[in-house]
Design an enzyme around this catalytic site. Structure first.
Site, PDB file in Angstrom:
ATOM      1  N   CYS A 426       0.955  -1.031  -0.093  1.00 45.92           N
ATOM      2  CA  CYS A 426      -0.039  -0.159  -0.080  1.00 45.92           C
ATOM      3  C   CYS A 426       0.816   1.272   0.243  1.00 45.92           C
ATOM      4  O   CYS A 426       0.380   1.739  -1.045  1.00 45.92           O
ATOM      5  CB  CYS A 426      -1.056  -0.074   1.522  1.00 45.92           C
ATOM      6  N   HIS A 470      -2.641   0.572   6.706  1.00 48.36           N
ATOM      7  CA  HIS A 470      -2.684   0.774   5.068  1.00 48.36           C
ATOM      8  C   HIS A 470      -1.685   2.659   5.378  1.00 48.36           C
ATOM      9  O   HIS A 470      -2.298   3.049   6.040  1.00 48.36           O
ATOM     10  CB  HIS A 470      -3.997   0.789   4.701  1.00 48.36           C
ATOM     11  N   ASP A 486      -8.352   5.504  -2.685  1.00 46.47           N
ATOM     12  CA  ASP A 486      -7.547   4.353  -2.294  1.00 46.47           C
ATOM     13  C   ASP A 486      -6.953   3.763  -3.147  1.00 46.47           C
ATOM     14  O   ASP A 486      -7.770   3.365  -3.770  1.00 46.47           O
ATOM     15  CB  ASP A 486      -8.193   3.489  -1.295  1.00 46.47           C
TER      16      ASP A 486
END
Length: 681
Positions: A426, A470, A486
């Site tokens: 991520c 994250h 995202d």
């Protein structure tokens, strides 16, 4: 099961048992102690055990003095000081091990016992988990057993008998312990175990370097637990906000760009606009040694913290305490999934500081800059959302991969992701995306925190693990302000939508259990985590607010710590009276033969016959015959005393044992005692 200590001499057996208990007390601290301290403690305990088994003399005081000086020097070299939590624990463990080499008398053993009790408590500096508490309970019973055994110097009492006595002592003190735990006033922030405010545990920090967050995916430890009041939001909306990273130096992201906004405590009035129904929930945050309070976006009002604690909101919508979270912390939150934020600056005027979110260092990622220019030519001018969609489409269709092993990034991290490796975790994806957006003229920044969660069907709590750490992006749009994007979801939709995060491979035991029953391992883990969560909720997080709630349930309208003190004092008074009544009852349960003898001794004293306090029945009979008691009492009382002696001490089968205690008690009542003391002869 055969007792391994049964064939050993009493002193050797007791010494070895105490050494085993001391080793058990020290064992949980091995991972926190310097290596030399753990090795030294183990070597000293083994040496002391060998001396006990071989019957060799203990080392002289000069040896011990030299070892003590060496321990102090090693502690100073390791910690740079002799005072403080870490050097203090190192010294206490070393002194406990050294003291075992000086056990020559019971006094020395008592010092070892109490050093052991103190060392046992220091385990809670590092962990207050249910597992550690259970281990220390075993250590407590072991030390109490050794202490009881030391107070039984005669004969060869078994360890089982001493352990039974120790368990009874612990049970006898349990009600007082429970009353003190429940009612003793807790004064924040004095209550609790201090921690090291500089050591981070969750892996989130005020900066992010490519490769740092990826390591957290292997950590299945729990970062926080959440219990929703009603139906929880979808997993794809579970974004727990942490630090906001805006400043990029080519390799590292830090929270340093918007310095003017960070000087304010809250966004300007009207800047954060929320709508729709709120999500109400309770968070139990594990100690992170950071001031961050993790909440869902967006949380306009301060989380409800225990009494005495305060929180503030930064200009980036992040809630923070004024002190690091060093203990388990529970707080209630009300968040609004639908919100708009960022159209106004800290001065309540339209934002003019967006250049901070477009800044990129010179000399980095030239191919990404060229890609941004290409995207700008392919999209309508000024349409920032079109640029965002184009970048996400490239992530979805360009063969990019979400992986735990992206490799080591070079100087141009974004270039390598977009054009070379095309894989990352991520942080790689979000960093490359934000760099691309800034190069294309779209203000952007990185948000770190936790995404997702796992419902525990046993207790109904959502567990958010360190592996759920994250990083995502926020872009600024002219009509909407800051909007969450995202990019990891474009590469691996299941990571966000269906919560399909990557996991570390199971160990040998877990793998074997999983092959035997695929659901057994998950059920076992859920059950254990539910039990551990119960321990956290009802023991570790039993704070002043819960004490006051309990007083309200008991009828107190406005409870205070004075009410707690009064209630605790009353309970202790009741316990003291109950203890006095129990002691009186216990005295009445003493040896009935001894009670009869004491009764006769009191009668003789009232009758004017002085006898030695420890005189046996035969000697009392001699004093009776030499006294001025009436003849009609002297002879039967003397015979009665001799019969009492025979009842206890006559050999088996002797005629004197035919008289029972009940018979002797009845005969004693039938004797004709004088009403006035007999004159001295």
């Amino acid at each position: 099961m055969k007792n391994p200590f049964a064939h050993l001499p009493r002193e050797t057996r007791d010494t070895l048992f105490l050494l085993v208990v001391v080793g058990w007390v020290i064992l949980p601290q091995v991972s926190h102690l310097p290596v030399w301290c753990s090795v030294l403690a183990g070597a000293l305990l083994l040496w002391r055990g060998w001396l006990a088994l071989s019957g060799r003399p203990l080392p002289g005081r000069w040896w011990l003095a030299g070892l003590l000086l060496a321990v102090m020097a090693a502690t100073w070299v390791t910690h740079g000081k002799l005072l403080g939590q870490e050097p203090g624990v190192t010294m206490v463990v070393s002194l406990l091990a050294l003291k075992t080499l000086e056990m020559r008398a019971r006094r020395d053993a008592l010092v070892v016992f109490f050093l052991g009790f103190f060392t046992m408590l220091t385990n809670f500096f590092y962990s207050q988990s249910l597992l550690v508490a259970t281990a220390m309970l075993v250590a407590l019973l072991g030390l109490l057993t050794a202490l009881v055994n030391a107070h039984r110097p005669v004969g060869q009492p078994s360890l089982r008998e001493s352990a039974t006595t120790a368990a009874k002592m612990a049970l006898a003190g349990a009600p007082i312990m429970l009353a003190l735990f429940v009612f003793f006033p807790r004064f924040a922030p004095l209550w609790g175990v201090p921690g090291d405010a500089m050591a981070g545990r969750t892996g989130l920090s005020a900066e992010m370097e490519v490769g740092a967050v990826a390591q957290l995916a292997l950590d299945e430890g729990i970062a926080l637990r959440v219990r929703f009041d009603g139906n929880p939001p979808p997993q794809r909306d579970l974004y727990f906000r942490g630090p906001v990273l805006s400043w990029f130096d080519g390799r590292r992201w830090t929270a340093g760009a918007d310095r003017q906004d960070q000087a304010t405590l809250t966004p300007g009035p009207g800047d954060l606009q929320v709508s729709g129904e709120p999500v109400r929930y309770e968070v139990t945050l594990e100690p992170s040694h950071r001031p961050w309070l993790l909440t869902l976006d967006a949380t306009p009002a301060s989380p409800t913290l225990p009494q005495g604690m305060r929180a503030r909101m930064t200009a980036d919508l992040q809630w923070m305490r004024y002190r690091p979270v060093t203990d388990l912390l529970r707080y209630r939150v009300e968040s609004y999934p639908q919100f708009r934020y960022g159209l106004l600056g800290w001065d309540k005027r339209p934002r003019r500081d967006l250049a901070n979110y477009l800044r990129l260092p010179n000399g980095f990622n030239p191919r990404t800059l060229a890609l941004a220019e290409e995207l700008r030519r392919q999209t309508p001018e000024g349409d920032s959302m079109a640029l965002v969609r184009a970048a996400l489409e490239r992530l979805r269709t360009g063969g990019y991969t979400y992986t735990l092993e992206p490799g080591v990034a070079g100087q141009h991290t974004a270039d390598e992701f977009w054009f070379d490796t095309k894989m990352g975790f991520c942080e790689h994806i979000s960093s490359a995306f934000v760099i691309l957006m800034r190069a294309a003229g779209v203000p952007a920044r990185i948000i770190t925190g936790f995404q997702g969660g796992e419902l525990n069907g046993v207790d109904g709590y959502w567990a958010v693990r360190n592996a759920d750490a994250h990083a995502w992006a926020e872009v600024w749009l002219a009509e909407r302000g800051w909007v969450r994007v995202d990019p990891t979801g474009a590469v691996m939709p299941g990571r966000v939508g269906q919560f399909q995060r990557l996991r570390a491979p199971d160990g040998a035991l877990a793998g074997a259990v999983g092959r035997l029953s695929p659901t057994m391992l998950a059920q076992l883990r859920a059950t254990w985590e539910a039990i551990n969560n119960g321990w956290n909720q009802w023991v570790l997080n039993y704070a002043q607010s819960r004490q006051f709630d309990m007083l309200k349930n008991l009828g107190f309208e406005s409870p205070s710590w004075q009410d707690l003190a009064k209630l605790l004092g009353g309970l202790l008074a009741v316990v003291a009276l109950a203890g006095a009544a129990w002691a009186r009852w216990e005295r009445s349960q003493h040896d009935p033969w001894v009670r009869l003898l004491q009764q006769v001794r009191r009668r003789l004293t009232l009758a004017g016959v002085q006898t030695p306090p420890n005189a046996p029945p035969r000697e009392l009979a001699r004093h009776v015959r030499a006294s001025a008691l009436p003849p009609e009492l002297q002879h039967p009382l003397s015979n009665w005393l001799l019969a009492l002696e025979q009842q206890r001490y006559a050999p088996p089968g002797h005629a004197g044992q035919s008289a029972t205690l009940a018979t002797l008690q009845r005969d004693l009542r039938q004797l004709n005692w004088p009403r006035q003391p007999a004159p001295s002869p």
